[in-house]
Design a protein around this motif. Structure first.
Motif, mmCIF file in Angstrom:
data_model
loop_
_atom_site.group_PDB
_atom_site.id
_atom_site.type_symbol
_atom_site.label_atom_id
_atom_site.label_comp_id
_atom_site.label_asym_id
_atom_site.label_seq_id
_atom_site.Cartn_x
_atom_site.Cartn_y
_atom_site.Cartn_z
ATOM 1 N N GLN A 252 44.793 43.227 35.854
ATOM 2 C CA GLN A 252 45.334 41.877 35.906
ATOM 3 C C GLN A 252 46.842 41.923 35.688
ATOM 4 O O GLN A 252 47.344 42.607 34.795
ATOM 5 C CB GLN A 252 44.671 40.985 34.861
ATOM 6 C CG GLN A 252 44.814 39.503 35.162
ATOM 7 C CD GLN A 252 43.961 38.639 34.274
ATOM 8 O OE1 GLN A 252 43.939 38.844 33.056
ATOM 9 N NE2 GLN A 252 43.265 37.672 34.854
ATOM 10 N N ARG B 176 50.980 44.098 30.977
ATOM 11 C CA ARG B 176 50.084 43.383 30.087
ATOM 12 C C ARG B 176 50.892 42.521 29.134
ATOM 13 O O ARG B 176 52.032 42.785 28.832
ATOM 14 C CB ARG B 176 49.204 44.367 29.326
ATOM 15 C CG ARG B 176 48.521 45.344 30.310
ATOM 16 C CD ARG B 176 47.224 45.861 29.799
ATOM 17 N NE ARG B 176 46.649 46.785 30.755
ATOM 18 C CZ ARG B 176 45.784 46.443 31.677
ATOM 19 N NH1 ARG B 176 45.401 45.203 31.770
ATOM 20 N NH2 ARG B 176 45.308 47.331 32.528
ATOM 21 N N SER C 155 42.083 36.755 42.739
ATOM 22 C CA SER C 155 42.038 35.518 41.960
ATOM 23 C C SER C 155 43.423 35.237 41.401
ATOM 24 O O SER C 155 44.249 36.139 41.231
ATOM 25 C CB SER C 155 41.025 35.627 40.809
ATOM 26 O OG SER C 155 41.436 36.611 39.875
ATOM 27 N N ARG C 156 43.669 33.965 41.121
ATOM 28 C CA ARG C 156 44.935 33.540 40.534
ATOM 29 C C ARG C 156 44.631 32.404 39.563
ATOM 30 O O ARG C 156 43.934 31.457 39.909
ATOM 31 C CB ARG C 156 45.907 33.068 41.621
ATOM 32 C CG ARG C 156 47.265 32.640 41.087
ATOM 33 C CD ARG C 156 48.155 32.068 42.189
ATOM 34 N NE ARG C 156 48.607 33.082 43.119
ATOM 35 C CZ ARG C 156 48.285 33.139 44.404
ATOM 36 N NH1 ARG C 156 47.479 32.228 44.907
ATOM 37 N NH2 ARG C 156 48.750 34.085 45.189
ATOM 38 N N MET D 225 48.365 34.581 36.115
ATOM 39 C CA MET D 225 47.703 35.875 36.081
ATOM 40 C C MET D 225 46.980 36.100 37.412
ATOM 41 O O MET D 225 46.216 35.247 37.864
ATOM 42 C CB MET D 225 46.725 35.956 34.915
ATOM 43 C CG MET D 225 47.363 35.701 33.560
ATOM 44 S SD MET D 225 48.744 36.826 33.184
ATOM 45 C CE MET D 225 47.887 38.404 33.130
ATOM 46 N N ASP E 188 42.861 49.023 42.259
ATOM 47 C CA ASP E 188 42.833 47.887 41.329
ATOM 48 C C ASP E 188 43.820 48.157 40.196
ATOM 49 O O ASP E 188 43.520 48.912 39.267
ATOM 50 C CB ASP E 188 41.426 47.705 40.769
ATOM 51 C CG ASP E 188 41.342 46.563 39.763
ATOM 52 O OD1 ASP E 188 42.348 45.859 39.564
ATOM 53 O OD2 ASP E 188 40.252 46.368 39.177
ATOM 54 N N ARG F 203 50.651 39.858 35.420
ATOM 55 C CA ARG F 203 51.398 38.615 35.225
ATOM 56 C C ARG F 203 52.410 38.496 36.360
ATOM 57 O O ARG F 203 53.322 39.312 36.483
ATOM 58 C CB ARG F 203 52.098 38.611 33.873
ATOM 59 C CG ARG F 203 52.861 37.316 33.612
ATOM 60 C CD ARG F 203 53.381 37.233 32.196
ATOM 61 N NE ARG F 203 54.044 35.958 31.981
ATOM 62 C CZ ARG F 203 54.396 35.484 30.788
ATOM 63 N NH1 ARG F 203 54.127 36.201 29.701
ATOM 64 N NH2 ARG F 203 54.990 34.319 30.676
ATOM 65 N N ALA G 84 49.186 47.658 35.605
ATOM 66 C CA ALA G 84 49.340 46.243 35.286
ATOM 67 C C ALA G 84 50.350 46.046 34.188
ATOM 68 O O ALA G 84 50.463 46.862 33.279
ATOM 69 C CB ALA G 84 47.983 45.665 34.858
ATOM 70 N N LYS H 196 47.213 30.826 32.619
ATOM 71 C CA LYS H 196 46.680 31.114 31.291
ATOM 72 C C LYS H 196 47.779 30.970 30.244
ATOM 73 O O LYS H 196 48.945 31.255 30.520
ATOM 74 C CB LYS H 196 46.118 32.544 31.222
ATOM 75 C CG LYS H 196 44.875 32.766 32.056
ATOM 76 C CD LYS H 196 44.364 34.195 31.932
ATOM 77 C CE LYS H 196 43.843 34.511 30.555
ATOM 78 N NZ LYS H 196 43.225 35.855 30.479
ATOM 79 N N SER I 199 44.752 38.886 39.884
ATOM 80 C CA SER I 199 44.052 40.148 40.126
ATOM 81 C C SER I 199 44.114 40.405 41.627
ATOM 82 O O SER I 199 44.024 39.462 42.428
ATOM 83 C CB SER I 199 42.606 40.092 39.644
ATOM 84 O OG SER I 199 41.866 39.146 40.382
#
Length: 451
Positions: free
Chosen positions: A367, A10, A407-408, A306, A364, A369, A8, A411, A308
């Motif tokens: 999360q 970050r 999910s989206r 963001m 996975d 960007r 990811a 943030k 996932s």
């Protein structure tokens, strides 16, 4: 062509994947997780060096720094940086590496004097964690060191010192190390008052100058480090090996900072730098600083999408020839097509990934960007996926990939929490104490440098 996402990006510390090696400031190997105490018995002694490298280059309060120590640390840096371990490279690095080792001896002597415990098992566990985070087999880092002639103790000594020094600093600060609620509240009010002001995401390397007579030599070393950085050496690797700031433990990462949080000399440079640039040597009180500007934003404002997701990767056993696929490749494509048609949630994709055996490609990736995903084709693909709906199979030369957005959300990544402010205040206290204590140790020490 899109590739599986391997980690990811970050919002605070988005370095290349190799930055994950910077856990305690080094890369190499010990036995795997759970084997820490067994590995403790295998730690080599400081005296195991080649006879021809036994020449003493410095004596620090009676503790010897040998030519073997200097060569080993220089080779470790060269290995991390991906540069040739040539004699001229070692010669260029030697003066500053010697100084670095002198400072480390002083730190370790103070750790021992104050009876701060650092066990062999802790060192072993730290290196095992490095291997786990970088998807390396147990002993893989040790094998890399052996290939370039670096003894394992070079790594172990560095990690031991950094663990002990960090522990000592926190003991020295005592209860005052933890910011009070009042301090956090004051910092939160000040942060809200600064909304809209510029902030800079900065990484640093700090190289001290304790003796004015060695300033020219230190500057030449700093210029050599900058040359290697601009040639592609990862900034976290260089920071870990040579920075004398506490941020070396995080690969030099300062996070997002304001102008008034930087030395004035640094701030005036950072304001003019474009993102991605690396500065020339900057003379600051106590030494030289190198900074890399990674990003800019307005304080309190950094809206991001963001995401996932889960991904299942079906690897090929040989490179794909689209005009003549093998039976194994056809089978993998069919498996991916079934998953794309039948998967109704991210759990199904995760289970398929476990069965597919995609190697070091995580199901996975954490999360992400969306704005930072590369290449652009992959970013567009993810942006177009509805949560809970699998992508069509994505064909690559090495395998086939199916992705699903879980999910989206939008943030504000610049919105500070009390916990983030508390960590920031603690970091500043530890850094100030570290520099002060290092200066005091040098001033009181009996250091004999030998040619």
């Amino acid at each position: 062509m899109p590739r599986p996402i391997t980690h990811a990006k970050r919002n605070k510390s988005a370095f290349p994947a190799r930055a994950a090696l910077v856990l305690f400031g080094a890369v190499a190997a010990l036995p795997a997780a759970g084997a820490g105490r067994e590995a403790a018995a295998q730690l080599p002694s400081r005296t195991q060096v080649a006879p021809q490298e036994n020449r003493i280059v410095a004596v620090v309060n009676g503790d010897v720094v040998s030519r073997a120590d200097v060569v080993g640390r220089a080779r470790l840096f060269a290995l991390n940086a991906g540069i040739a371990v040539a004699p001229e490279t070692l010669d260029r690095l030697a003066p500053q590496v010697t100084r670095l080792l002198v400072d480390e001896r002083l730190r370790m002597q103070e750790v021992q004097r104050r009876r701060v415990p650092v066990t062999d098992a802790e060192v072993a566990d730290a290196v095992a964690e490095l291997e786990r985070r970088n998807n390396l087999q147990p002993g893989g880092l040790r094998a890399q060191l052996a290939q370039v002639g670096v003894q394992s103790r070079v790594l172990y000594d560095q990690i031991r010192t950094q663990i002990g020094w960090g522990r000592l600093l926190r003991q020295q600060l005592g209860p005052s190390a933890v910011p009070t609620d009042a301090e956090v509240e004051d910092a939160m009010r000040a942060a809200k008052a600064r909304v809209g002001q510029p902030e800079y995401q900065v990484s640093e390397i700090f190289v001290p100058v304790d003796d004015p007579d060695t300033e020219g030599e230190t500057r030449r070393f700093v210029e050599e480090v900058i040359r290697q950085l601009r040639a592609g050496t990862p900034f976290p690797v260089a920071a870990t090996q040579f920075s004398q700031s506490q941020t070396a433990l995080q690969g030099g990462d300062l996070g997002f900072v304001r102008r008034d949080e930087l030395d004035p000399e640094v701030a005036s440079v950072v304001e003019r730098m474009p993102p991605g640039a690396i500065s020339n040597p900057i003379r600051v009180p106590g030494g030289f600083q190198i900074v890399a500007l990674r990003n800019k934003r307005e304080s309190g404002r950094d809206m991001a999408t963001m995401v996932s997701l889960r991904q299942a990767y079906f690897p090929f056993t040989s490179a794909l020839d689209q005009n003549n696929p093998t039976p194994q490749q056809r089978d993998q494509v069919e498996r991916a097509q079934r998953l794309a048609q039948e998967a109704r949630n991210c759990n199904a994709v995760e289970q398929a990934a476990a069965r597919a055996g995609g190697g070091d490609r995580p199901s996975d990736p954490g999360q992400i960007r969306l704005e930072t995903v590369t290449p652009p084709q992959l970013r567009s693909l993810i942006a177009g996926l509805q949560p809970g709906k699998a992508s069509q199979p994505i064909l690559t030369p090495e395998g086939v990939l199916v992705m699903m957005v879980c999910s989206r959300e939008q943030k504000n990544l610049a919105e500070l929490t009390p916990e983030q402010l508390k960590s920031q205040l603690l970091r500043d206290k530890v850094e100030n104490l570290s520099r002060q204590l290092q200066r005091d140790l040098r001033r009181r020490a009996n250091i004999e440098m030998r040619s």
